[in-house]
Write an enzyme that holds these catalytic residues in place. Structure first.
Site, short mmCIF file in Angstrom:
data_model
loop_
_atom_site.label_atom_id
_atom_site.label_comp_id
_atom_site.label_asym_id
_atom_site.label_seq_id
_atom_site.Cartn_x
_atom_site.Cartn_y
_atom_site.Cartn_z
CG HIS A 1 -0.37 0.22 2.49
ND1 HIS A 1 -0.28 -0.83 3.32
CD2 HIS A 1 -0.05 1.41 3.12
CE1 HIS A 1 0.21 -0.42 4.62
NE2 HIS A 1 0.34 0.98 4.20
CG ASP B 1 0.00 -4.12 2.85
OD1 ASP B 1 0.04 -3.53 1.72
OD2 ASP B 1 -0.05 -3.73 3.86
CB SER C 1 3.28 1.96 5.99
OG SER C 1 1.96 1.67 6.44
#
Length: 422
Positions: A141, A175, A279
Site C-alpha cells: 500500500h 501487503d 508503513s
C-alpha cells in the site's frame, strides 16, 4: 546484482550484521550503565504472626539495618519461638547485568541507515534495505500510494541523499512489495532476524518516517503474537486504519464486499508508537535484527494516530515473499478453495458457504455448512482467521483442519495447491 536475481539476506543464525559477525541475543536493551531492564518477580509476603518481646527487638534491628544500608529491598525476617534468629535475603535485582546487550541508542544508530523514507506524489511511507545496490522491502500500500501520479517514487536515505525508485514486484495478498533505488551502491542492508523466535514481552524498536519525519525511533514491547487483521482498500491502507476497529471507516463486511481488503495472518502486535508513514518500516529487536515490517495501527474514535496498538508483518513471511518477488516479480500462494463467513452460533469458527470445484477442500471432503474450528493447532475465531492462516502456508503443504458437521467434530488432512488467476 540486478532486480531479477536472488539475493543473500541476513539471518538470526549469524552472518553479516551492522554490529559485527556475531550479534548479541535479543533479550532486551541495555542501559548506558551496562544493565538490562528486566521485570522483578513478585516476592512472597512473610507469614503474619505475633512477635514476642525478643522477636520485636530482633525485627527492630533488621529494620534499622535496612535504613542504614540504604533500604535493601526484599528483606525477610525469619523468627523462631525457641531460638529467635534473623536472616536477610539477597536483594531482588531490578536490573540484570548484560554486557552483551546494546542500548536503545546503539540499535537505533546502527539500524537507521538500513531504513529509508519513500516519497511520492500522493503518498509516503518507509522501507527496509535488502541489498547494497538498492533493493528495498516495503508495504504494497506504500508503493500504490507513492507510485500514483506522474512523479513516481523517491527514496530518501538516512544520510540525506535521495534516489529515484522503480517497482520490482508487489504482492497485495500479503501487503508487501520490493522496489529498487536507481544508481546507488554500498548501502547498509538490514540484518533480518527470525520472527518464529519472538516472545510476548520482547523489547522492540519501530524505525521509520511517521508523518514524514524520517529516521524516527520509538520503543516498546511485543504485546501479542499471531494476530489476524484485515486492512481495507487503498485509502484506508494509506492511513493505516484496519477496518472493524473504532474509527476505521467501513465495517469488515463492507470492506470485503468492496474487493480491496487484505487479510494478514500471524501479525505481530506492538505498543511501540506507529503512525501513518511508518508503513513499510522496521520493527527491530534488541539485537538489531529486523523482525517485522510495520503495517497497520488500530485507532480510537475519529483519530488516525497511534494509541499503542500497532501491527507488523513477521519478517519470516516478508523474507519468503521478497525472495519470490526479486526472483520472478510475483508470489506463489497456497489455495484451499472455500468461501467462509464468521460463525453466528455458540461455537466460534468459520462457516463454509461454498466449496470450489476441484479444490483441495473438495478433495479432502469438506462441504458447504461445515464449521472450521481449527487449522493445524490454531483456533479459528472467524473467516479472517482461515484466510490469514492459509496465506501463511506454501503450496504443497499438508494441513490438518478440524471442523464440525451435524454437531460432531472431525479432522481432515488437506494438501494445499498453488493459487492461480486473480
Amino acid at each position: 546484482m540486478n532486480a531479477n536475481e536472488p539475493h543473500e539476506q541476513g539471518t538470526s543464525g549469524g552472518g553479516w550484521s551492522q554490529f559485527g559477525a556475531t550479534p548479541p541475543s535479543a533479550g532486551g536493551f541495555k542501559r548506558p550503565d551496562d544493565t538490562l531492564i528486566t521485570p522483578v518477580p513478585p516476592q512472597p509476603a512473610p507469614p503474619k504472626q505475633g512477635f514476642t518481646g525478643v522477636q520485636k527487638a530482633v525485627a527492630g534491628l533488621a529494620l534499622a539495618a535496612m535504613a542504614v544500608g540504604g533500604g535493601v529491598a526484599g528483606a525477610v525476617i525469619a523468627t523462631s519461638v525457641s531460638q529467635p534468629t534473623t536472616s536477610v535475603s539477597a536483594p531482588s535485582p531490578t536490573f540484570k547485568q548484560a554486557a552483551n546487550q546494546y542500548t536503545v541508542a546503539d540499535v537505533a544508530k546502527n539500524v537507521s541507515p538500513s531504513v529509508v523514507m519513500i516519497q511520492g506524489s500522493t503518498g509516503e511511507g518507509s522501507g527496509v534495505v535488502l541489498s547494497e545496490d538498492g533493493l528495498i522491502l516495503t508495504n504494497n500500500h506504500v508503493v500504490v500510494g507513492a507510485g500514483q501520479g506522474s512523479g513516481g517514487m523517491t527514496v530518501k536515505f538516512s544520510d540525506g541523499k535521495s534516489a529515484k525508485a522503480t517497482v520490482v514486484g508487489t504482492d497485495p495478498a500479503t501487503d508487501l512489495a520490493v522496489i529498487k533505488a536507481e544508481g546507488v551502491s554500498g548501502l547498509t542492508k538490514a540484518n533480518l532476524g527470525d520472527s518464529d523466535q519472538l516472545q510476548v514481552g520482547d523489547a522492540v524498536l519501530a524505525i521509520g518516517s511517521p508523518l514524514g519525519l524520517d529516521g524516527s525511533v520509538t520503543a516498546g514491547i511485543i504485546s501479542a503474537l499471531d494476530r489476524t487483521l484485515t486492512v481495507g482498500g487503498e485509502q484506508e491502507q494509506q492511513q493505516q486504519i484496519p477496518p472493524g476497529w473504532p474509527g476505521g471507516g467501513q465495517s469488515r463486511q463492507q470492506q470485503q464486499q468492496g474487493g480491496g481488503a487484505t487479510t494478514i495472518g500471524g501479525a505481530i502486535q506492538t505498543d511501540a508508537a506507529i503512525n501513518p508513514g511508518n508503513s513499510g518500516g522496521a520493527l527491530v529487536n534488541a539485537a538489531g535484527e529486523v523482525i517485522g515490517i510495520n503495517t497497520a495501527i488500530a485507532t480510537n474514535g475519529g483519530s488516525s494516530g497511534n494509541i499503542g496498538v500497532g501491527f507488523a508483518i513477521p519478517i519470516n513471511t516478508a523474507k519468503q515473499v521478497s525472495e519470490q518477488l526479486i526472483k520472478s516479480g510475483k508470489v506463489s500462494h497456497a489455495f484451499l478453495g472455500v468461501s467462509v463467513t464468521d460463525a453466528t452460533g455458540d461455537v466460534p469458527g468459520a462457516l463454509i458457504r461454498q466449496v470450489t470445484d476441484g479444490s483441495p477442500a473438495q478433495a479432502a471432503g469438506l462441504k458447504t455448512g461445515d464449521l472450521i474450528t481449527k487449522i493445524g493447532d490454531k483456533a479459528v475465531e472467524g473467516g479472517d482467521t482461515v484466510v490469514g492462516a492459509v496465506r501463511g502456508f506454501k503450496p504443497g503443504e499438508v494441513v490438518k483442519i478440524t471442523y464440525m458437521r451435524d454437531g460432531k467434530t472431525a479432522e481432515v488432512q488437506v494438501t494445499l495447491k498453488e493459487k492461480t488467476g486473480a
